[in-house]
Design a protein around this motif. Structure first.
Motif, PDB file in Angstrom:
ATOM      1  N   SER A 162      13.870   1.028   5.705  1.00 24.43           N
ATOM      2  CA  SER A 162      13.500  -0.266   5.124  1.00 24.43           C
ATOM      3  C   SER A 162      14.461  -1.058   4.229  1.00 24.43           C
ATOM      4  CB  SER A 162      12.080  -0.125   4.418  1.00 24.43           C
ATOM      5  OG  SER A 162      11.174   0.376   5.273  1.00 24.43           O
ATOM      6  N   LEU A 163      15.183  -0.326   3.651  1.00 19.10           N
ATOM      7  CA  LEU A 163      16.043  -0.851   2.431  1.00 19.10           C
ATOM      8  C   LEU A 163      17.457  -1.021   2.777  1.00 19.10           C
ATOM      9  CD1 LEU A 163      14.470   0.943  -0.644  1.00 19.10           C
ATOM     10  CD2 LEU A 163      14.136  -1.245   0.003  1.00 19.10           C
ATOM     11  N   VAL A 211       4.639   9.562  -4.073  1.00 15.86           N
ATOM     12  CA  VAL A 211       4.464   8.312  -3.225  1.00 15.86           C
ATOM     13  C   VAL A 211       3.541   9.032  -2.103  1.00 15.86           C
ATOM     14  CG1 VAL A 211       5.601   6.460  -1.619  1.00 15.86           C
ATOM     15  CG2 VAL A 211       6.492   7.365  -3.886  1.00 15.86           C
ATOM     16  N   PHE A 212       3.717   9.751  -1.443  1.00 15.51           N
ATOM     17  CA  PHE A 212       3.311  10.226  -0.121  1.00 15.51           C
ATOM     18  C   PHE A 212       1.570  10.505  -0.388  1.00 15.51           C
ATOM     19  CE2 PHE A 212       1.441  13.136   3.013  1.00 15.51           C
ATOM     20  CZ  PHE A 212       2.030  12.772   4.120  1.00 15.51           C
ATOM     21  N   ASN A 213       1.646  11.188  -1.615  1.00 14.84           N
ATOM     22  CA  ASN A 213       0.134  11.762  -1.871  1.00 14.84           C
ATOM     23  C   ASN A 213      -0.685  10.291  -2.341  1.00 14.84           C
ATOM     24  OD1 ASN A 213      -0.820  14.478  -2.585  1.00 14.84           O
ATOM     25  ND2 ASN A 213       1.448  14.506  -2.572  1.00 14.84           N
ATOM     26  N   TRP A 214      -0.191   9.334  -2.845  1.00 15.84           N
ATOM     27  CA  TRP A 214      -0.642   8.090  -3.121  1.00 15.84           C
ATOM     28  C   TRP A 214      -1.256   7.417  -1.817  1.00 15.84           C
ATOM     29  CZ3 TRP A 214      -1.110   2.913  -2.150  1.00 15.84           C
ATOM     30  CH2 TRP A 214      -1.863   2.209  -2.914  1.00 15.84           C
ATOM     31  N   PHE A 215      -0.595   7.260  -0.946  1.00 14.23           N
ATOM     32  CA  PHE A 215      -0.853   6.901   0.278  1.00 14.23           C
ATOM     33  C   PHE A 215      -1.892   7.633   1.241  1.00 14.23           C
ATOM     34  CE2 PHE A 215       2.662   3.981  -0.142  1.00 14.23           C
ATOM     35  CZ  PHE A 215       2.265   2.914   0.285  1.00 14.23           C
ATOM     36  N   GLU A 216      -1.850   8.999   0.804  1.00 13.71           N
ATOM     37  CA  GLU A 216      -2.779   9.949   1.641  1.00 13.71           C
ATOM     38  C   GLU A 216      -4.049   9.993   1.014  1.00 13.71           C
ATOM     39  OE1 GLU A 216      -1.908  14.297   3.281  1.00 13.71           O
ATOM     40  OE2 GLU A 216      -1.916  14.299   1.277  1.00 13.71           O
ATOM     41  N   ARG A 217      -4.107   9.623  -0.447  1.00 10.27           N
ATOM     42  CA  ARG A 217      -5.485   9.714  -1.007  1.00 10.27           C
ATOM     43  C   ARG A 217      -6.212   8.312  -1.337  1.00 10.27           C
ATOM     44  NH1 ARG A 217      -5.174  11.627  -5.887  1.00 10.27           N
ATOM     45  NH2 ARG A 217      -7.228  12.642  -5.680  1.00 10.27           N
ATOM     46  N   ARG A 218      -5.080   7.084  -1.544  1.00 11.95           N
ATOM     47  CA  ARG A 218      -5.476   5.955  -1.994  1.00 11.95           C
ATOM     48  C   ARG A 218      -6.360   6.048  -3.301  1.00 11.95           C
ATOM     49  NH1 ARG A 218      -2.909   1.658   0.794  1.00 11.95           N
ATOM     50  NH2 ARG A 218      -1.963   2.412   2.849  1.00 11.95           N
ATOM     51  N   PRO A 219      -5.896   6.650  -4.294  1.00 17.81           N
ATOM     52  CA  PRO A 219      -6.738   6.522  -5.523  1.00 17.81           C
ATOM     53  C   PRO A 219      -6.970   5.618  -6.357  1.00 17.81           C
ATOM     54  CG  PRO A 219      -4.613   7.596  -6.122  1.00 17.81           C
ATOM     55  CD  PRO A 219      -4.439   7.272  -4.581  1.00 17.81           C
ATOM     56  N   THR A 224       8.458   5.433 -13.236  1.00 21.77           N
ATOM     57  CA  THR A 224       7.120   4.826 -12.960  1.00 21.77           C
ATOM     58  C   THR A 224       7.730   3.488 -11.860  1.00 21.77           C
ATOM     59  OG1 THR A 224       6.168   5.009 -14.778  1.00 21.77           O
ATOM     60  CG2 THR A 224       5.412   3.089 -13.870  1.00 21.77           C
ATOM     61  N   ALA A 225       8.606   2.858 -12.073  1.00 23.45           N
ATOM     62  CA  ALA A 225       9.408   1.632 -11.503  1.00 23.45           C
ATOM     63  C   ALA A 225       9.528   2.143 -10.257  1.00 23.45           C
ATOM     64  CB  ALA A 225      10.601   1.322 -12.159  1.00 23.45           C
ATOM     65  N   LEU A 226      10.129   3.301  -9.737  1.00 16.79           N
ATOM     66  CA  LEU A 226      10.263   3.858  -8.507  1.00 16.79           C
ATOM     67  C   LEU A 226       9.372   4.152  -7.809  1.00 16.79           C
ATOM     68  CD1 LEU A 226      13.251   6.364  -9.373  1.00 16.79           C
ATOM     69  CD2 LEU A 226      13.676   4.144  -8.116  1.00 16.79           C
ATOM     70  N   PHE A 227       8.195   4.867  -8.302  1.00 18.70           N
ATOM     71  CA  PHE A 227       6.755   4.957  -7.774  1.00 18.70           C
ATOM     72  C   PHE A 227       6.284   3.636  -7.279  1.00 18.70           C
ATOM     73  CE2 PHE A 227       2.187   5.502  -8.134  1.00 18.70           C
ATOM     74  CZ  PHE A 227       2.063   6.411  -7.073  1.00 18.70           C
ATOM     75  N   GLU A 228       6.070   2.782  -8.279  1.00 20.65           N
ATOM     76  CA  GLU A 228       5.480   1.418  -7.888  1.00 20.65           C
ATOM     77  C   GLU A 228       6.257   0.479  -6.963  1.00 20.65           C
ATOM     78  OE1 GLU A 228       2.651   0.757  -8.908  1.00 20.65           O
ATOM     79  OE2 GLU A 228       2.106   2.099 -10.358  1.00 20.65           O
ATOM     80  N   PHE A 229       7.540   0.607  -7.087  1.00 19.94           N
ATOM     81  CA  PHE A 229       8.399  -0.025  -6.003  1.00 19.94           C
ATOM     82  C   PHE A 229       8.294   0.496  -4.757  1.00 19.94           C
ATOM     83  CE2 PHE A 229      12.319   0.089  -3.677  1.00 19.94           C
ATOM     84  CZ  PHE A 229      12.590  -1.577  -3.662  1.00 19.94           C
ATOM     85  N   ALA A 230       8.201   1.748  -4.505  1.00 20.39           N
ATOM     86  CA  ALA A 230       8.006   2.313  -3.223  1.00 20.39           C
ATOM     87  C   ALA A 230       6.687   1.913  -2.620  1.00 20.39           C
ATOM     88  CB  ALA A 230       8.196   3.904  -2.992  1.00 20.39           C
ATOM     89  N   CYS A 231       5.541   2.194  -3.416  1.00 21.65           N
ATOM     90  CA  CYS A 231       4.254   1.782  -2.854  1.00 21.65           C
ATOM     91  C   CYS A 231       4.039   0.343  -2.604  1.00 21.65           C
ATOM     92  CB  CYS A 231       3.364   2.056  -4.031  1.00 21.65           C
ATOM     93  SG  CYS A 231       3.133   4.057  -4.581  1.00 21.65           S
ATOM     94  N   TYR A 232       4.641  -0.494  -3.206  1.00 24.63           N
ATOM     95  CA  TYR A 232       4.849  -1.955  -2.932  1.00 24.63           C
ATOM     96  C   TYR A 232       5.670  -2.152  -1.658  1.00 24.63           C
ATOM     97  CZ  TYR A 232       5.886  -6.782  -3.832  1.00 24.63           C
ATOM     98  OH  TYR A 232       6.024  -8.129  -4.041  1.00 24.63           O
ATOM     99  N   LEU A 233       6.545  -1.729  -1.593  1.00 24.95           N
ATOM    100  CA  LEU A 233       7.478  -1.781  -0.292  1.00 24.95           C
ATOM    101  C   LEU A 233       6.739  -1.375   1.047  1.00 24.95           C
ATOM    102  CD1 LEU A 233      10.253  -2.123   1.087  1.00 24.95           C
ATOM    103  CD2 LEU A 233      10.588   0.461   0.687  1.00 24.95           C
ATOM    104  N   PHE A 234       6.052  -0.253   0.759  1.00 20.91           N
ATOM    105  CA  PHE A 234       5.388   0.231   2.092  1.00 20.91           C
ATOM    106  C   PHE A 234       4.109  -0.453   2.417  1.00 20.91           C
ATOM    107  CE2 PHE A 234       7.599   4.613   0.982  1.00 20.91           C
ATOM    108  CZ  PHE A 234       8.473   4.237   2.115  1.00 20.91           C
ATOM    109  N   ILE A 235       3.613  -1.266   1.320  1.00 19.04           N
ATOM    110  CA  ILE A 235       2.526  -2.091   1.649  1.00 19.04           C
ATOM    111  C   ILE A 235       2.611  -3.368   2.221  1.00 19.04           C
ATOM    112  CG2 ILE A 235       0.359  -3.247   0.320  1.00 19.04           C
ATOM    113  CD1 ILE A 235       0.274  -0.851  -1.350  1.00 19.04           C
ATOM    114  N   GLU A 236       3.938  -4.212   1.450  1.00 19.59           N
ATOM    115  CA  GLU A 236       4.105  -5.258   1.751  1.00 19.59           C
ATOM    116  C   GLU A 236       5.360  -5.669   2.719  1.00 19.59           C
ATOM    117  OE1 GLU A 236       2.716  -7.924   0.658  1.00 19.59           O
ATOM    118  OE2 GLU A 236       1.319  -6.831  -0.633  1.00 19.59           O
ATOM    119  N   GLY A 237       6.256  -4.646   2.788  1.00 19.35           N
ATOM    120  CA  GLY A 237       7.143  -4.562   3.900  1.00 19.35           C
ATOM    121  C   GLY A 237       8.413  -4.854   3.192  1.00 19.35           C
TER     122      GLY A 237
END
Length: 257
Positions: A64-65, A17-25, A86-99
């Motif tokens: 947040s939760l 999750v951290f890497n996704w936000f760091e790199r935004r691929p 996959t659900a955990l990864f997508e959920f965490a990214c969704y959470l940090f983007i949307e609140g």
């Protein structure tokens, strides 16, 4: 599309999750090393576990939760399902983007997936708590081997510590090759060398307490005497006690009529 490959650990998942936000691929497919198949046409990033990054993501989730959703998050991880990761990864990214407001948005596929998978894990936890039967060995330690669908040992430790506080016990997950040992003061993780132990849901007869056979016989006799054949409802019984759990039950270790 890019493949993110991690080692299956909780720390590795948080680092992804951290890497996704760091790199935004952009769009990412998260996979464990156990199932990953290289593709020459799809770029791949192997996630390196870094405690500091994992801690930052986990603290963000905690801030947040709600406690209930955090437990769903952890239970989903313990499912060990690829779709759960996959659900955990997508959920965490969704959470940090949307609140934080998204945690109850069941219209989102990943929020819903967390709820469904966590429910399955919680059900397995309750069944293990209900169906585990210990055997008393010659060293005075009570033992039970299990092979649950999900990694529920972290969830059942407190229950058994409180319920059997006056006796030493081991609950061993044969599928994942680790267990819990309670020494009358604390619960700790252990590994057993099965060169000397029989790798079954029971333990080798040579190390079973002399009284264990008598206890089992008395319990079976009690079960038989209280069983009313005229009111037998096998279909209902199997609904409440699925057959795959019968191997844990002493009363099932004799021929059923």
């Amino acid at each position: 599309m890019e493949n993110y490959v991690f080692d299956g650990s909780f720390e590795g998942l948080l680092c992804a999750v951290f890497n996704w936000f760091e790199r935004r691929p952009g769009q990412v497919k998260l996979q464990t090393e156990a199932v990953f198949q290289p593709d020459a046409f799809v770029p791949c990033l192997h996630i390196v576990n870094e405690r500091e990054k994992a801690d930052r993501v986990w603290k963000g989730l905690q801030a947040s939760l709600s406690k209930a959703t955090l437990r769903k998050f952890y239970c989903t991880y313990l499912s060990e399902l690829e779709e759960g990761y996959t659900a955990l990864f997508e959920f965490a990214c969704y959470l940090f983007i949307e609140g934080a407001a998204i945690e109850n948005n069941y219209g989102n596929a990943y929020v819903l997936a967390l709820s469904k998978i966590a429910k399955k894990v919680e059900r397995e936890k309750h069944r293990m708590e209900a169906f585990i039967r210990f055997q008393h060995n010659a060293d005075g330690i009570y033992y039970c081997g299990i092979d649950p669908d999900f990694n529920v040992l972290p969830l059942i430790a407190t229950h058994f510590k409180n319920r059997y506080a006056d006796q030493q016990w081991i609950i061993y997950d044969l599928k994942r090759d680790y267990g819990l040992f309670y020494d009358l003061s604390k619960v700790e993780e252990i590994n057993i060398d099965f060169n000397q132990w029989q790798k079954t849901t029971g333990i080798a007869s040579a190390i079973v307490s002399e009284k264990e056979g008598l206890y089992a016989l008395l319990w079976k006799d009690y079960f038989k005497s209280t069983n009313i054949q005229a009111r037998k409802n096998t279909k209902l019984h199997v609904q409440h006690v699925p057959k795959r759990y019968w191997k844990y039950l002493t009363e099932k270790q004799f021929k059923q009529d």
